[in-house]
Design an enzyme around this catalytic site. Structure first.
Site, mmCIF file in Angstrom:
data_model
loop_
_atom_site.group_PDB
_atom_site.id
_atom_site.type_symbol
_atom_site.label_atom_id
_atom_site.label_comp_id
_atom_site.label_asym_id
_atom_site.label_seq_id
_atom_site.Cartn_x
_atom_site.Cartn_y
_atom_site.Cartn_z
ATOM 1 N N ALA A 1 40.349 44.891 34.020
ATOM 2 C CA ALA A 1 39.084 44.498 33.216
ATOM 3 C C ALA A 1 37.703 44.515 34.765
ATOM 4 O O ALA A 1 38.148 43.945 35.313
ATOM 5 C CB ALA A 1 38.490 42.910 32.540
ATOM 6 N N GLY B 1 44.060 43.514 33.694
ATOM 7 C CA GLY B 1 43.847 44.200 32.256
ATOM 8 C C GLY B 1 44.453 45.643 32.094
ATOM 9 O O GLY B 1 44.452 46.143 31.080
ATOM 10 N N GLU C 1 47.751 45.193 31.093
ATOM 11 C CA GLU C 1 48.062 44.845 29.792
ATOM 12 C C GLU C 1 47.509 46.334 28.630
ATOM 13 O O GLU C 1 48.676 45.858 27.231
ATOM 14 C CB GLU C 1 46.847 43.959 30.061
ATOM 15 C CG GLU C 1 47.281 42.607 30.429
ATOM 16 C CD GLU C 1 46.246 41.577 30.017
ATOM 17 O OE1 GLU C 1 44.999 41.604 31.126
ATOM 18 O OE2 GLU C 1 46.262 40.169 29.143
ATOM 19 N N GLU D 1 45.345 38.072 37.705
ATOM 20 C CA GLU D 1 44.078 36.889 37.556
ATOM 21 C C GLU D 1 43.930 35.592 38.817
ATOM 22 O O GLU D 1 42.798 34.939 38.214
ATOM 23 C CB GLU D 1 44.388 36.844 35.502
ATOM 24 C CG GLU D 1 43.941 38.219 35.032
ATOM 25 C CD GLU D 1 45.043 39.192 34.566
ATOM 26 O OE1 GLU D 1 45.937 39.256 35.605
ATOM 27 O OE2 GLU D 1 45.040 40.226 33.699
#
Ligand code: CAA
Length: 254
Positions: free
Chosen positions: A66, A111, A114, A134
């Protein structure tokens, strides 16, 4: 349709979607998440398309996570909203009526990993590196990673990867079942397309049914727990330190 942060192409009955923010290592900002939702809708509704390859533009990254530059100052509620937006897209991909193959051409982190986990099949280049870092930022994976990684590689490896935040190389990812195949960077898209050509020769209705049935193996409850926990990391002092350290290019002190 044309996109700011994506390059899309349809060749025969295979669509390719490439995330195109090379300077930010293809990090997923809000615009890119929205565009991915539109691009996937488009190819799911296109009768010519029987399979989709998802990749990152350039040689360095699939997606480095992200976009951390959008994190600072976010509250718990905003963190939860962010997680929900990611979940909406990643659920859409996982529950697609057509197969989606992630061609992991470099870093797939946070992300980004993911996103690859939400695809049905993952193929990595020999230079790919994957991880869920993270906890170094003071947060947890928030786009389904705590659930999908555990489902794919089992709790033991998921705990190791998520609690250490360490990356794994492509060969290790193959050993633990994180990816299906490892090939050279030059062969990556060809391998993904060859696999989808086989799937495309099978009954499209049966393929959609198989995707629905395989997805039904797993429960959904943990995804909501992840959203709540992800949100609750936002706004605390460790999150401030983790994100500031990344932006200031230094190691965090927790
Ligand atoms: N968000 C925003 N920008 C990012 C980024 C990210 N996730 N990853 C890399 N970038 C940017 C860098 O800030 C840098 O930009 P500038 O040139 O403007 O400084 C550019 O991309 C190149 O990156 P580096 O200079 O850091 O490249 P490197 O080769 O030294 O390191 C890397 C590569 C190891 C991938 C490193 O960039 C890195 O650690 N990136 C962050 C990975 C990460 O923590 N991802 C998880 C994000 S949180 C998340 O995804 C939450 C969730 O579950 C939803």
């Amino acid at each position: 349709m044309s996109y700011i942060n994506l390059i899309t192409e349809i060749e025969g009955n295979i669509a390719t979607i490439a995330i195109n923010r090379e300077k930010a290592l293809n990090a997923l900002n809000k615009v890119t998440l929205d565009e991915l939702y539109s691009a996937f809708s488009e190819v799911f509704n296109d009768d010519r398309v029987r399979g989709i390859v998802l990749t990152g533009q350039g040689e360095k990254a699939f997606v480095a996570g992200a976009d951390i530059k959008e994190f600072l100052g976010r509250t718990k509620e905003e963190g939860m909203d962010m997680a929900r937006a990611g979940h909406r897209l990643f659920d859409f991909i996982q529950n697609a009526p057509k197969p989606v193959v992630a061609a992991i051409n470099g870093f797939a982190l946070g992300g980004g990993l993911e996103l690859a986990l939400a695809c049905h099949i993952r193929i990595a280049s020999t230079t790919a590196k994957m991880g869920l870092p993270e906890v170094s930022l003071g947060i947890i994976p928030g786009y389904g990673g705590t659930q999908r990684l555990s489902q794919l590689v089992g709790k033991g490896f998921a705990f190791e990867m998520i609690l250490t935040g360490n990356m794994v190389e492509a060969e290790r990812a193959l050993q633990i079942g994180l990816v299906n195949h490892v090939v050279s960077g030059e062969e990556l898209l060809t391998k993904a397309k060859e696999m989808l050509d086989v799937v495309a020769s099978r009954s499209p209705k049966a393929i959609s049914a198989a995707i629905r049935a395989i997805n039904a193996v797993f429960g959904q409850k943990g995804f909501e727990v992840e959203i709540q926990e992800f949100g609750s990391c936002f706004g605390n002092s460790e999150f401030q330190e983790g994100v500031s350290a990344f932006l200031e290019k230094r190691k965090p002190k927790f």
